[in-house]
Design a protein around this motif. Structure first.
Motif, PDB file in Angstrom:
ATOM      1  N   ASP A   1      -2.201  -0.739  -6.988  1.00 35.34           N
ATOM      2  CA  ASP A   1      -3.586  -0.386  -7.326  1.00 35.34           C
ATOM      3  C   ASP A   1      -4.453  -1.645  -7.396  1.00 35.34           C
ATOM      4  O   ASP A   1      -5.618  -1.639  -6.955  1.00 35.34           O
ATOM      5  CB  ASP A   1      -3.626   0.344  -8.675  1.00 35.34           C
ATOM      6  CG  ASP A   1      -2.973   1.720  -8.610  1.00 35.34           C
ATOM      7  OD1 ASP A   1      -2.812   2.259  -7.492  1.00 35.34           O
ATOM      8  OD2 ASP A   1      -2.612   2.241  -9.682  1.00 35.34           O
TER       9      ASP A   1
ATOM     10  N   SER B   1       0.828  -1.216   0.000  1.00 34.62           N
ATOM     11  CA  SER B   1       0.000   0.000   0.000  1.00 34.62           C
ATOM     12  C   SER B   1       0.855   1.256   0.000  1.00 34.62           C
ATOM     13  O   SER B   1       0.478   2.279  -0.602  1.00 34.62           O
ATOM     14  CB  SER B   1      -0.924   0.004   1.214  1.00 34.62           C
ATOM     15  OG  SER B   1      -1.830  -1.078   1.163  1.00 34.62           O
TER      16      SER B   1
ATOM     17  N   GLY C   1       1.754   2.103  -3.381  1.00 29.90           N
ATOM     18  CA  GLY C   1       0.606   2.700  -4.053  1.00 29.90           C
ATOM     19  C   GLY C   1       0.442   4.175  -3.729  1.00 29.90           C
ATOM     20  O   GLY C   1      -0.079   4.944  -4.548  1.00 29.90           O
TER      21      GLY C   1
ATOM     22  N   LYS D   1       3.531   0.186  -9.314  1.00 29.68           N
ATOM     23  CA  LYS D   1       2.418   0.951  -8.743  1.00 29.68           C
ATOM     24  C   LYS D   1       1.078   0.337  -9.140  1.00 29.68           C
ATOM     25  O   LYS D   1       0.133   0.311  -8.347  1.00 29.68           O
ATOM     26  CB  LYS D   1       2.482   2.408  -9.205  1.00 29.68           C
ATOM     27  CG  LYS D   1       1.391   3.286  -8.600  1.00 29.68           C
ATOM     28  CD  LYS D   1       1.574   4.740  -8.988  1.00 29.68           C
ATOM     29  CE  LYS D   1       0.416   5.602  -8.505  1.00 29.68           C
ATOM     30  NZ  LYS D   1       0.270   5.588  -7.043  1.00 29.68           N
ATOM     31  N   LYS D   2       1.003  -0.195 -10.347  1.00 23.72           N
ATOM     32  CA  LYS D   2      -0.226  -0.852 -10.780  1.00 23.72           C
ATOM     33  C   LYS D   2      -0.510  -2.099  -9.935  1.00 23.72           C
ATOM     34  O   LYS D   2      -1.676  -2.454  -9.716  1.00 23.72           O
ATOM     35  CB  LYS D   2      -0.148  -1.207 -12.268  1.00 23.72           C
ATOM     36  CG  LYS D   2      -0.303  -0.003 -13.195  1.00 23.72           C
ATOM     37  CD  LYS D   2      -0.216  -0.435 -14.653  1.00 23.72           C
ATOM     38  CE  LYS D   2      -0.483   0.742 -15.581  1.00 23.72           C
ATOM     39  NZ  LYS D   2      -1.903   1.178 -15.561  1.00 23.72           N
TER      40      LYS D   2
ATOM     41  N   ASN E   1      -5.306  -2.638  -3.906  1.00 21.66           N
ATOM     42  CA  ASN E   1      -6.346  -1.777  -3.332  1.00 21.66           C
ATOM     43  C   ASN E   1      -7.731  -2.159  -3.850  1.00 21.66           C
ATOM     44  O   ASN E   1      -8.728  -2.063  -3.119  1.00 21.66           O
ATOM     45  CB  ASN E   1      -6.044  -0.308  -3.629  1.00 21.66           C
ATOM     46  CG  ASN E   1      -4.895   0.223  -2.792  1.00 21.66           C
ATOM     47  OD1 ASN E   1      -4.678  -0.245  -1.668  1.00 21.66           O
ATOM     48  ND2 ASN E   1      -4.171   1.191  -3.318  1.00 21.66           N
ATOM     49  N   ARG E   2      -7.801  -2.602  -5.093  1.00 19.26           N
ATOM     50  CA  ARG E   2      -9.094  -3.021  -5.630  1.00 19.26           C
ATOM     51  C   ARG E   2      -9.600  -4.273  -4.937  1.00 19.26           C
ATOM     52  O   ARG E   2     -10.814  -4.484  -4.815  1.00 19.26           O
ATOM     53  CB  ARG E   2      -8.984  -3.241  -7.143  1.00 19.26           C
ATOM     54  CG  ARG E   2      -8.903  -1.932  -7.945  1.00 19.26           C
ATOM     55  CD  ARG E   2      -9.150  -2.170  -9.430  1.00 19.26           C
ATOM     56  NE  ARG E   2      -8.090  -2.983 -10.027  1.00 19.26           N
ATOM     57  CZ  ARG E   2      -6.966  -2.493 -10.529  1.00 19.26           C
ATOM     58  NH1 ARG E   2      -6.734  -1.175 -10.501  1.00 19.26           N
ATOM     59  NH2 ARG E   2      -6.077  -3.299 -11.078  1.00 19.26           N
TER      60      ARG E   2
END
Length: 508
Positions: A484, A463, A466, A480-481, A487-488
């Motif tokens: 992400d 995180s 992110g 970074k993806k 996080n989804r």
């Protein structure tokens, strides 16, 4: 000593290298009454140990029987990456048409110039590892010769006795050929001799589909050799995730490398300048006729000639010196670091272990090698970099993981660069953002893995990556993806329902 050893071929660049790392006419110093630390071996582990200890005020002696810099400078990382870079340049020209640049296949490759450039740069790097630097700038007593223990607290080199409070075994490892009938008589190359070539082998067999074998097979194929890789198992880079290895395998096939997988070499003979390799594969026999054989598997620890028994140091001829997590041997005065004692035989792990050794041997530290987060990279094109656990490792330890993968084809910069093969992958402890391991397959994966290695070392979760702004567009955006994507996963149907209710209430 009247004359230092040579690296072939004899030319100005190699002579400059030897003048740095084993100068002719070197006179060993008179030993001090007692040393805080005597280091045997001047590869990466030994040099870092000697320089670090001397910089902290220790009286240090360093013993080297051949060339300062060890494998990394002379036979490994430095020369291999020099010719890998040339091979990448050739590939870029050949594929330039994709970018509207008329290149094509009609190239003139001067192998001698490729090797000349590598030797020039190697000689430019060598002053950092030079004998005079260690003697004159760092204050290390440098002895050329073979060091042998004469007791639990003394080493002899060239007839001189060195007493020590602590000793560091950093004698490394060397290339070892597999027990194939006839291979010694036929002759073969290893990483210690392949960089002495002055002409390109028209036909090259590479034994071993691991990192060294794959790196050099692809490189020589791009330089113009007809290369065949012979591998016992059914896939290259078998240690890596299968889909990561597959990307590299397909890239090598595209570059013209022929693969002989699930194959067993039953013998090698020589006919004039040709080597004939007899192979069994899928129940049938075949012969490969080549000009050179490169052995890319097997490392043997350099434990011979040290008289370790005299010091009470336990070792295994195949595994090396036995150490505990604090790098202590069975002799409490003697420690070890690098390829002589560690399963991960990399320059960067030798460096890291040397720092642990200094703390523990000289300052009563309690640092442990088991605490290291160890990344590594195979420098094929694309590269494969990894750190921490694989998914199978976690399963073996009974740890449930969440695995997230982002294809490079989803990363804008990778598309723009024409380097969309590969992916970034992370393994998280299930239910958390704690990173257990990661794999990146990309042209510059070795540069990209560092962000994940840092996060693991610092105990920082995905995180945090992110929340870190990454420049756009870069290929490292793949990492970074991954954050992400994590996080989804936190946006469960229940959480989404609660958020929707809150937002609906705000509109009322």
């Amino acid at each position: 000593m009247s004359k230092g050893p040579l690296i072939l071929p004899e030319n100005d660049y190699n002579q400059s290298l030897v003048n740095d790392v084993h100068p002719s006419g070197w006179i060993n110093p008179e030993p001090a009454d007692c040393y805080n630390l005597v280091v045997i071996g001047a590869g990466t582990a030994g040099l870092v140990t000697a320089a670090g200890a001397a910089g902290l005020g220790a009286k240090v002696a360093l013993i080297e029987r051949h060339l300062l810099g060890g494998d990394c400078l002379n036979y490994g990382c430095v020369p291999s990456k020099g010719i890998i870079r040339a091979a990448r340049a050739i590939f870029d020209v050949r594929t330039a048409r994709e970018f509207g640049i008329m290149g094509g296949e009609q190239l003139s490759i001067d192998f001698a110039d490729v090797m000349k450039r590598m030797r020039r740069i190697r000689s430019e790097i060598s002053p950092h590892d030079s004998a005079r630097r260690f003697r004159d700038e760092l204050g290390v007593d440098l002895f050329f010769g073979t060091g042998r223990f004469t007791g639990p607290d003394a080493i002899e080199v060239e007839g001189k006795r060195l007493r020590f409070k602590r000793a560091a075994l950093c004698s490394g490892a060397r290339a070892a050929a597999p027990p194939i009938p006839g291979i010694e008589e036929a002759g073969y190359l290893t990483n210690e001799t392949v960089f002495s070539l002055t002409s390109l082998p028209p036909r090259l067999a590479v034994i071993g589909g691991g990192p060294i074998g794959c790196e050099l097979a692809q490189t020589f194929a791009r330089l113009g050799s007809k290369v065949t890789v012979i591998e016992y198992v059914g896939h290259l880079l078998s240690r890596e995730d299968a889909d990561a290895a597959e990307v590299v395998q397909q890239a090598m096939i595209r570059d013209g490398v022929e693969l002989c997988l699930q194959a067993r070499i039953v013998g090698v003979t020589r006919n004039g300048s040709e080597r004939i390799i007899r192979v069994e594969q899928d129940g049938s026999s075949l012969e490969l006729v080549v000009d050179e054989i490169l052995v890319g598997i097997g490392r043997a620890p350099n434990v011979e000639g040290l008289d370790l028994e005299a010091a009470g140091v336990a070792y295994d001829p195949k595994q090396g010196v036995k150490v505990d997590e604090r790098l202590r041997t069975s002799n409490p005065r003697v420690f070890a670091a690098g390829d002589i004692c560690f399963p991960y035989k990399f320059t960067h792990t030798a460096d890291a272990l040397a720092r642990i050794l200094i703390a523990n041997a000289l300052f009563m530290g309690r640092q442990k090698s088991s605490a290291l987060v160890v990344p590594w990279c195979t420098y094929t094109d694309p590269e494969v970099a990894h750190v921490g656990m694989y998914e199978k490792d976690a399963a073996g330890r009974g740890i449930e993981v969440t695995t997230l993968t982002v294809p490079l084809a989803d990363v804008d910069r990778a598309l723009l660069d024409g380097e969309a093969e590969g992916f970034a992958r992370v393994h998280l402890k299930k239910g958390t953002d704690r990173i257990l391991g990661a794999t990146i397959v990309a042209r510059h994966a070795g540069e990209m893995i560092n962000e994940l290695s840092l996060a693991m070392t610092a105990g920082v979760g995905l995180s945090a990556i992110g929340r870190t702004i990454h420049p756009y567009p870069t290929q490292a955006e793949a990492i970074k993806k991954l954050a992400d994507a994590y996080n989804r996963t936190r946006l469960t149907p229940f959480v989404k329902k609660v958020l929707g209710a809150w937002l609906g209430w705000q509109r009322s």
